[in-house]
Design a protein around this motif. Structure first.
Motif, PDB file in Angstrom:
ATOM      1  N   UNK A 230     -52.592  58.945  -3.086  1.00 24.48           N
ATOM      2  CA  UNK A 230     -53.301  59.273  -1.849  1.00 24.48           C
ATOM      3  C   UNK A 230     -52.363  59.842  -0.790  1.00 24.48           C
ATOM      4  N   UNK A 231     -51.150  59.342  -0.745  1.00 21.11           N
ATOM      5  CA  UNK A 231     -50.192  59.813   0.255  1.00 21.11           C
ATOM      6  C   UNK A 231     -49.879  61.306   0.072  1.00 21.11           C
ATOM      7  N   UNK A 232     -50.064  61.814  -1.125  1.00 19.90           N
ATOM      8  CA  UNK A 232     -49.853  63.244  -1.374  1.00 19.90           C
ATOM      9  C   UNK A 232     -50.868  64.098  -0.611  1.00 19.90           C
ATOM     10  N   UNK A 233     -51.958  63.496  -0.157  1.00 17.16           N
ATOM     11  CA  UNK A 233     -53.007  64.217   0.569  1.00 17.16           C
ATOM     12  C   UNK A 233     -52.793  64.218   2.075  1.00 17.16           C
ATOM     13  N   UNK A 234     -51.664  63.742   2.543  1.00 16.26           N
ATOM     14  CA  UNK A 234     -51.426  63.602   3.973  1.00 16.26           C
ATOM     15  C   UNK A 234     -51.581  64.931   4.715  1.00 16.26           C
ATOM     16  N   UNK A 235     -51.301  66.038   4.058  1.00 14.87           N
ATOM     17  CA  UNK A 235     -51.415  67.349   4.688  1.00 14.87           C
ATOM     18  C   UNK A 235     -52.837  67.727   5.067  1.00 14.87           C
ATOM     19  N   UNK A 236     -53.828  67.067   4.487  1.00 14.33           N
ATOM     20  CA  UNK A 236     -55.233  67.348   4.793  1.00 14.33           C
ATOM     21  C   UNK A 236     -55.706  66.579   6.029  1.00 14.33           C
ATOM     22  N   UNK A 237     -54.861  65.725   6.568  1.00  9.21           N
ATOM     23  CA  UNK A 237     -55.222  64.895   7.713  1.00  9.21           C
ATOM     24  C   UNK A 237     -54.719  65.510   9.007  1.00  9.21           C
ATOM     25  N   UNK A 238     -55.424  65.216  10.086  1.00  5.43           N
ATOM     26  CA  UNK A 238     -55.031  65.719  11.398  1.00  5.43           C
ATOM     27  C   UNK A 238     -53.971  64.847  12.054  1.00  5.43           C
ATOM     28  N   UNK A 239     -54.009  63.552  11.760  1.00  5.87           N
ATOM     29  CA  UNK A 239     -53.076  62.590  12.355  1.00  5.87           C
ATOM     30  C   UNK A 239     -52.688  61.554  11.320  1.00  5.87           C
ATOM     31  N   UNK A 240     -51.516  60.941  11.529  1.00  2.00           N
ATOM     32  CA  UNK A 240     -51.063  59.808  10.717  1.00  2.00           C
ATOM     33  C   UNK A 240     -50.667  58.702  11.690  1.00  2.00           C
ATOM     34  N   UNK A 241     -51.193  57.509  11.438  1.00  4.27           N
ATOM     35  CA  UNK A 241     -50.871  56.347  12.268  1.00  4.27           C
ATOM     36  C   UNK A 241     -50.259  55.289  11.357  1.00  4.27           C
ATOM     37  N   UNK A 242     -49.121  54.776  11.773  1.00  2.36           N
ATOM     38  CA  UNK A 242     -48.453  53.738  10.985  1.00  2.36           C
ATOM     39  C   UNK A 242     -48.900  52.376  11.496  1.00  2.36           C
ATOM     40  N   UNK A 243     -49.400  51.569  10.581  1.00  2.00           N
ATOM     41  CA  UNK A 243     -49.886  50.220  10.879  1.00  2.00           C
ATOM     42  C   UNK A 243     -48.775  49.227  10.531  1.00  2.00           C
ATOM     43  N   UNK A 244     -47.870  49.029  11.482  1.00  3.88           N
ATOM     44  CA  UNK A 244     -46.727  48.159  11.255  1.00  3.88           C
ATOM     45  C   UNK A 244     -47.069  46.687  11.382  1.00  3.88           C
ATOM     46  N   UNK A 245     -46.132  45.865  10.958  1.00  2.00           N
ATOM     47  CA  UNK A 245     -46.299  44.420  11.028  1.00  2.00           C
ATOM     48  C   UNK A 245     -46.458  43.964  12.470  1.00  2.00           C
ATOM     49  N   UNK A 246     -47.512  43.212  12.742  1.00  2.00           N
ATOM     50  CA  UNK A 246     -47.746  42.678  14.073  1.00  2.00           C
ATOM     51  C   UNK A 246     -48.054  43.735  15.119  1.00  2.00           C
ATOM     52  N   UNK A 247     -48.466  44.909  14.694  1.00  5.22           N
ATOM     53  CA  UNK A 247     -48.709  46.010  15.630  1.00  5.22           C
ATOM     54  C   UNK A 247     -50.160  46.451  15.656  1.00  5.22           C
ATOM     55  N   UNK A 248     -51.066  45.525  15.468  1.00  8.89           N
ATOM     56  CA  UNK A 248     -52.486  45.870  15.428  1.00  8.89           C
ATOM     57  C   UNK A 248     -52.927  46.526  16.732  1.00  8.89           C
TER      58      UNK A 248
ATOM     59  N   UNK B  88     -65.310  70.034  11.954  1.00  9.47           N
ATOM     60  CA  UNK B  88     -64.623  69.676  13.197  1.00  9.47           C
ATOM     61  C   UNK B  88     -64.345  68.180  13.301  1.00  9.47           C
ATOM     62  N   UNK B  89     -64.575  67.455  12.201  1.00  8.89           N
ATOM     63  CA  UNK B  89     -64.249  66.019  12.206  1.00  8.89           C
ATOM     64  C   UNK B  89     -62.734  65.857  12.274  1.00  8.89           C
ATOM     65  N   UNK B  90     -62.301  64.687  12.674  1.00 16.73           N
ATOM     66  CA  UNK B  90     -60.879  64.389  12.818  1.00 16.73           C
ATOM     67  C   UNK B  90     -60.515  63.338  11.775  1.00 16.73           C
ATOM     68  N   UNK B  91     -59.528  63.657  10.960  1.00 16.57           N
ATOM     69  CA  UNK B  91     -59.097  62.741   9.903  1.00 16.57           C
ATOM     70  C   UNK B  91     -57.777  62.084  10.301  1.00 16.57           C
ATOM     71  N   UNK B  92     -57.772  60.760  10.264  1.00 16.89           N
ATOM     72  CA  UNK B  92     -56.582  59.982  10.599  1.00 16.89           C
ATOM     73  C   UNK B  92     -56.198  59.170   9.372  1.00 16.89           C
ATOM     74  N   UNK B  93     -54.994  59.365   8.881  1.00 19.05           N
ATOM     75  CA  UNK B  93     -54.508  58.563   7.754  1.00 19.05           C
ATOM     76  C   UNK B  93     -53.758  57.367   8.322  1.00 19.05           C
ATOM     77  N   UNK B  94     -54.210  56.206   7.978  1.00 10.68           N
ATOM     78  CA  UNK B  94     -53.591  54.959   8.421  1.00 10.68           C
ATOM     79  C   UNK B  94     -52.739  54.437   7.272  1.00 10.68           C
ATOM     80  N   UNK B  95     -51.440  54.281   7.526  1.00  7.95           N
ATOM     81  CA  UNK B  95     -50.535  53.868   6.453  1.00  7.95           C
ATOM     82  C   UNK B  95     -49.626  52.725   6.918  1.00  7.95           C
ATOM     83  N   UNK B  96     -49.146  51.925   5.962  1.00  5.74           N
ATOM     84  CA  UNK B  96     -48.139  50.917   6.313  1.00  5.74           C
ATOM     85  C   UNK B  96     -46.800  51.610   6.536  1.00  5.74           C
ATOM     86  N   UNK B  97     -45.823  50.897   7.106  1.00  4.37           N
ATOM     87  CA  UNK B  97     -44.534  51.530   7.387  1.00  4.37           C
ATOM     88  C   UNK B  97     -43.799  52.006   6.135  1.00  4.37           C
ATOM     89  N   UNK B  98     -44.028  51.324   5.005  1.00  3.72           N
ATOM     90  CA  UNK B  98     -43.338  51.684   3.767  1.00  3.72           C
ATOM     91  C   UNK B  98     -44.032  51.009   2.585  1.00  3.72           C
TER      92      UNK B  98
END
Length: 158
Positions: A110-128, A71-81
């Motif tokens: 690693x990006x090929x594993x995105x389907x195993x995650x519950x959420x994806x968050x994009x960490x854009x420039x200056x958007x901390x 029941x853990x929640x997996x969040x993939x944090x990725x850059x915009x590109x």
């Protein structure tokens, strides 16, 4: 809070793997020549205190956590590109060209594993702040999910 165990690959493998056999490490992986892991005791202590636990781990570790805590929640944090990722890696000025290329290839895998995650968050420039806010929102939403509230709702009328 994450407890990290660094195991030098030059160490005796039997000594390095002893904690794993004893179940002391919740998840572990080798990443670009270094070994990392999360101590089970630290995670269980924090969960026992009713605290949320955020682990900064890569995809192999996340898969191990999902097996141990379904029941853990997996969040993939990725850059915009990929261009942004490469610029960030090069901007550090701490790694050789070979290491940068290995990290970029690893990111592609690693990006090929995105389907195993519950959420994806994009960490854009200056958007901390926006990125952190998205993660806070995920945590808040998960606290309110029906499956996590079943005990509370079920006992509402005694």
């Amino acid at each position: 809070m994450q407890a990290i165990v660094r195991i030098n690959p030059a160490d005796n493998v039997v000594v390095a793997l002893r904690p794993l056999a004893a179940g002391e490490v919740l998840e572990y992986t080798e990443y670009l020549g270094n070994y990392y892991g999360t101590l089970r005791s630290e995670v269980e202590r924090l969960l026992g205190e009713g605290r949320d636990v955020i682990l900064e781990i890569e995809v192999e570790g996340a898969a191990q956590i999902k097996r141990s805590f379904p029941d853990s929640v997996a969040v993939m944090l990725i850059p915009p590109d990929s261009t942004t990722l490469e610029r960030r890696l090069r901007g550090r000025g701490t790694e050789t060209e070979e290491v940068i290329l290995r990290r970029l290839e690893r990111a592609r895998e690693e990006l090929k594993s995105v389907g195993a995650y519950d959420y994806v968050v994009i960490n854009g420039e200056g958007e901390v702040e926006r990125c952190a806010g998205s993660i806070r929102s995920i945590i808040e939403a998960e606290h309110c999910s029906r499956t996590r509230m079943e005990e509370t709702v079920g006992g509402f009328f005694g």
